[in-house]
Write an enzyme that holds these catalytic residues in place. Sequence first.
Site, PDB file in Angstrom:
ATOM      1  N   SER A 165      39.891  38.987  45.482  1.00  0.00           N
ATOM      2  CA  SER A 165      41.236  39.067  46.042  1.00  0.00           C
ATOM      3  C   SER A 165      42.290  38.917  44.943  1.00  0.00           C
ATOM      4  CB  SER A 165      41.418  37.972  47.088  1.00  0.00           C
ATOM      5  OG  SER A 165      42.720  38.051  47.605  1.00  0.00           O
ATOM      6  N   GLY A 166      43.234  39.835  44.906  1.00  0.00           N
ATOM      7  CA  GLY A 166      44.297  39.782  43.924  1.00  0.00           C
ATOM      8  C   GLY A 166      43.970  40.487  42.621  1.00  0.00           C
ATOM      9  N   THR A 170      43.872  47.244  45.928  1.00  0.00           N
ATOM     10  CA  THR A 170      44.738  48.051  46.781  1.00  0.00           C
ATOM     11  C   THR A 170      45.714  48.876  45.942  1.00  0.00           C
ATOM     12  OG1 THR A 170      44.479  46.446  48.536  1.00  0.00           O
ATOM     13  CG2 THR A 170      46.326  47.942  48.742  1.00  0.00           C
ATOM     14  N   SER A 217      47.897  40.317  50.275  1.00  0.00           N
ATOM     15  CA  SER A 217      46.441  40.409  50.363  1.00  0.00           C
ATOM     16  C   SER A 217      46.009  41.208  51.587  1.00  0.00           C
ATOM     17  CB  SER A 217      45.868  38.995  50.444  1.00  0.00           C
ATOM     18  OG  SER A 217      44.477  39.054  50.533  1.00  0.00           O
ATOM     19  N   SER A 218      45.150  42.197  51.371  1.00  0.00           N
ATOM     20  CA  SER A 218      44.630  42.984  52.508  1.00  0.00           C
ATOM     21  C   SER A 218      43.625  42.128  53.242  1.00  0.00           C
ATOM     22  CB  SER A 218      43.932  44.251  52.034  1.00  0.00           C
ATOM     23  OG  SER A 218      44.470  44.724  50.832  1.00  0.00           O
ATOM     24  N   GLU A 443      33.147  36.628  48.036  1.00  0.00           N
ATOM     25  CA  GLU A 443      34.045  35.492  48.229  1.00  0.00           C
ATOM     26  C   GLU A 443      33.281  34.185  48.420  1.00  0.00           C
ATOM     27  OE1 GLU A 443      36.603  35.639  51.736  1.00  0.00           O
ATOM     28  OE2 GLU A 443      38.102  36.690  50.547  1.00  0.00           O
TER      29      GLU A 443
HETATM   30  P1  ADP Z   1      43.682  43.203  45.868  1.00  0.00           P
HETATM   31  O1  ADP Z   1      43.842  44.388  46.751  1.00  0.00           O
HETATM   32  O2  ADP Z   1      42.515  43.346  44.928  1.00  0.00           O
HETATM   33  O3  ADP Z   1      43.629  41.898  46.592  1.00  0.00           O
HETATM   34  P2  ADP Z   1      46.285  44.011  44.958  1.00  0.00           P
HETATM   35  O4  ADP Z   1      45.951  45.425  44.660  1.00  0.00           O
HETATM   36  O5  ADP Z   1      47.031  43.726  46.198  1.00  0.00           O
HETATM   37  O6  ADP Z   1      44.969  43.098  44.931  1.00  0.00           O
HETATM   38  O7  ADP Z   1      47.078  43.429  43.700  1.00  0.00           O
HETATM   39  C1  ADP Z   1      47.684  42.159  43.732  1.00  0.00           C
HETATM   40  C2  ADP Z   1      48.975  42.191  42.934  1.00  0.00           C
HETATM   41  O8  ADP Z   1      48.690  42.358  41.559  1.00  0.00           O
HETATM   42  C3  ADP Z   1      49.888  43.351  43.277  1.00  0.00           C
HETATM   43  O9  ADP Z   1      50.722  43.034  44.345  1.00  0.00           O
HETATM   44  C4  ADP Z   1      50.647  43.575  41.997  1.00  0.00           C
HETATM   45  O10 ADP Z   1      51.692  42.654  41.893  1.00  0.00           O
HETATM   46  C5  ADP Z   1      49.641  43.204  40.933  1.00  0.00           C
HETATM   47  N1  ADP Z   1      48.931  44.402  40.394  1.00  0.00           N
HETATM   48  C6  ADP Z   1      47.717  44.855  40.722  1.00  0.00           C
HETATM   49  N2  ADP Z   1      47.396  45.972  40.031  1.00  0.00           N
HETATM   50  C7  ADP Z   1      48.438  46.237  39.234  1.00  0.00           C
HETATM   51  C8  ADP Z   1      48.758  47.256  38.265  1.00  0.00           C
HETATM   52  N3  ADP Z   1      47.897  48.233  37.992  1.00  0.00           N
HETATM   53  N4  ADP Z   1      49.942  47.178  37.640  1.00  0.00           N
HETATM   54  C9  ADP Z   1      50.818  46.187  37.896  1.00  0.00           C
HETATM   55  N5  ADP Z   1      50.586  45.204  38.782  1.00  0.00           N
HETATM   56  C10 ADP Z   1      49.421  45.216  39.453  1.00  0.00           C
HETATM   57 MG    MG Z   2      43.978  44.456  48.798  1.00  0.00          MG
END
Ligand code: ADP
Ligand code: MG
Length: 693
Positions: A165-166, A170, A217-218, A443
Site C-alpha cells: 500500500s502506498g 494506482t 489508498s485503494s 499485507e
Molecule cells: P498504491 O496504489 O500502491 O497504494 P498510489 O499509487 O496511490 O499507491 O500512490 C501513493 C502516492 O504516492 C500517490 O498519491 C502519490 O502521491 C505518490 N506517487 C506514487 N507514484 C508516483 C509517481 N510515479 N510520481 C509521483 N508520485 C507518486
Molecule cells: Mg492503490
Amino acid sequence: MSVNELYTKFTRVWIPDQDEVWKAAEITRDYKEGEPVLYLQLEDGTTLEYQVGPKANPLPFLRNPDILVGENDLTALSYLHEPAVLHNLRVRFLESNHIYTYCGIVLVAINPYEQLQIYGEEVINAYSGQNMGDMDPHIFAVAEEAYKQMARDERNQSIIVSGESGAGKTVSAKYAMRFFATVGGSSNDANVEEKVLASNPIMEAIGNAKTTRNDNSSRFGKYIQIVFSKHYHIIGANMRTYLLEKSRVVFQAEEERNYHIFYQLCASASLPEFKEFSLNSAEEFHYTSLGENIFIEGVNDAEDLVKTREAFSLLGVKESNQSSIFKILASILHLGNVAIVAERDGESCRIARNDVHLQHFCRLLGVELQQMEHWLCHRKLATASETFMKTMSSKQALNARDALAKHIYARLFDWIVEHINKALQTSSKQHSFIGVLDIYGFETFEVNSFEQFCINYANEKLQQQFNSHVFKLEQEEYMKEQIPWTLIDFYDNQPCIDLIEARLGILDLLDEECKVSPDPDPDPDPDPSWISDQNLGLVTMETSSSSLALHQGFLLFQVEYQCEGFLEKNRDTVYEEQINILKASQFQLVANLFQDKDDASSSKSSKVNIRPLKTAPKVPNKEHRKTVGHQFHSSLHLLMQTLNATTPHYVRCIKPNDYKEAFSFDSRRAVQQLRACGVLETIRISAAGYPSR
Ligand code: ADP
Ligand code: MG
C-alpha cells in the site's frame, strides 16, 4: 575463478549490516581458501576481522565494478545478488532521480513522492513505437511493449502492477491507461478514451480512502481491460473489481477516513440541489468521524466532488441517477446516526420516537418508517417448523445496523461499476485487449483477519502465476541455446495455495462451519473453533512452513491470522427483513439495488418485485448465497484464467520510506519488499539464460 583469485587485496565486498542491510568494504590482505578470517576495511576507515566459516559465515558477496553501477537493466551486472541489486537501485534513485529500473522482465518503480516531469504527452510520443531496450526504463516503455506485442503476436496482454500500500500501483496503472488512451486514440469516436480515463476519478471517490499508509489508498482490487479494434484503436473498456473493504463504511481507525465520496458530499452540503440530503459537516456523522480528522492535507473535497460529477456526466450517468446515488450515500450517513437505545432488561432496545436521522434515512430511500424502526430492533428466527420474532439487544441492533450500512454501500458500489461498464461497453467488434491489474499487495499487520487472509491468498496466486511465467521463459531460453537442461530450484507455493483452496482446505472448512451455524448471529462467539488441529491436519501434512493450527488463530507462511470474526465476515449476512423493506422502496433505483441477483435476471428489471414482509420462512443461507471466501475464490480463478491467456508484463512498485518523503531511500524497507516479491530470484534466472555473463 577460485576463491583465492577472487578474494584478493583491494577487492571490494558487501557485508551484512543492521541498519544499511549491506555495507561496502575492501579486502586488505589476500585471502586463502579455508582461512577463518577475512581482513577488511570499511568505507569510514575502520578495519574489521571478518569471520569466515565453512557453514555459518560464508564469504561475503563481491561488489560490481563502479562502471556498471547505475545500469538501467540489472541483468547487465557482473555479480547479481541482493546487495548489488539494492545498491544499484539506490544509486539510480538518489543520485540520478531515476525511479525506474529493469530487473530482468520486471520493471521496478520506486515511489519518488514528488511530481516528476516525465509523464507528459511529449514523453508518451517519444516512447511510442520505440524498442524497449533503446529507451530509459519507464512505465510508458512497458505499456508500449504491451501495445506492440498485442499487434505483433495477435495476443491479448496484461500489465500486472504489484506492491504494498502506498508504493505507487494506482498511479502506475493510471499512467499506463493514459499511454493507451494517447497512442490508441481513435479518429471516429474521440470520446471513448476520455471515458475510459473518467472511470478513474469515480472509482477513487467510491473505492479509495485515507489510511495511515496512503492518503489515497485503494480499498479494492481492479482489473481493467482496455479493448481495441483491429486497427488498435481504443473502442471500449471493462472493469472487474475485487473485494471492496466494506468494514470501512462503518469503522475507521485513528487518522483514517471513510471513502472519499462521503467527505465530498458533506463538503458540498450547502449546494441547493443537495439541500434535501440534510447533510452538514462530516464531523457530525458517526460514520465519517471515527478517524477524528476529516481532512486530508492538500485535498479539497468540495472541488473533488465537482470532478466526480463531471466524470459521471462524461460516462453518461444521468443527473437523476447521480442524484439517486448521492441520496443513497447520504442515507447511509444518516443510518449511522440513528440512535439505538438499550432497554433496561438488556435484551431489547428501541429507537427514539423522533429520531431525525431515521426519518431522513427512510425519506431518502423511500421506505416505510415504522417498518424500518421495528426491524432495526427486532429479528426473525426461523426454525424448521416455526418463525419467531425476537428482540435484539442494543449491541446486536447496532451490529445489524452497521451490517445494513455496509450492504447498502457495497450494492451501490457494484451498481456504479456495472454502470461504468455499460458506458464503456463497445458495440463494434472487439479485436484484442490489454488488461491492467492494480490489486492490493501482500499485507501483514499486528492483527491479521479475514481481509488480510484473502489479500494474501490473492498474492500467492499472483506469485505463482509469475513464477510459472518466468519458468516457461527460461525453459524456452534453454531450448533455444541448447544448454543442457538444469532445473533451477524454484520456490513453489502450491502447498500454500492448496492449504487454502483445495478440498478440505481453509475455505472449505470456513464454509462448512458457516453451514452448520447459518443463522447470522449479530453477537458472534468470540472463540470460534472452526479450525482445529484435526481438520487442518489433513491439509498441513504436505507443507512444513505452514502449520500450527490453534483455536484462536493459525499460522500460514509466516503470517498469523486471528480466527475471530472469520465466520462472520465469510458469511456476511444482513437481516432479510431489513432488506425486504429496501426492496419495497418507492424509488426504482433503490428497489432494483436490493433485488437478489437471481431475481433480477429472471424478471425484467422494470418490474419491481415488492415482497411483503410475511414471506414464507425460507431456509436461511440458501445455496445461491455464496460465502465471501467462495466468491473470492471464483473471481480469483477467473482472473488467473484471464491472465494466463494473455502475455504478462510486470511492474513492481517499491515504497522507499514510510514518511512519504521525496527521494528518500530506506534500504531496509526496500530489501523487505524486494525479498517478498521474487524479483531477486528472477533476475538471477534471467541472467542464467545468457551464459556469456
Ligand atoms: P498504491 O496504489 O500502491 O497504494 P498510489 O499509487 O496511490 O499507491 O500512490 C501513493 C502516492 O504516492 C500517490 O498519491 C502519490 O502521491 C505518490 N506517487 C506514487 N507514484 C508516483 C509517481 N510515479 N510520481 C509521483 N508520485 C507518486
Ligand atoms: Mg492503490
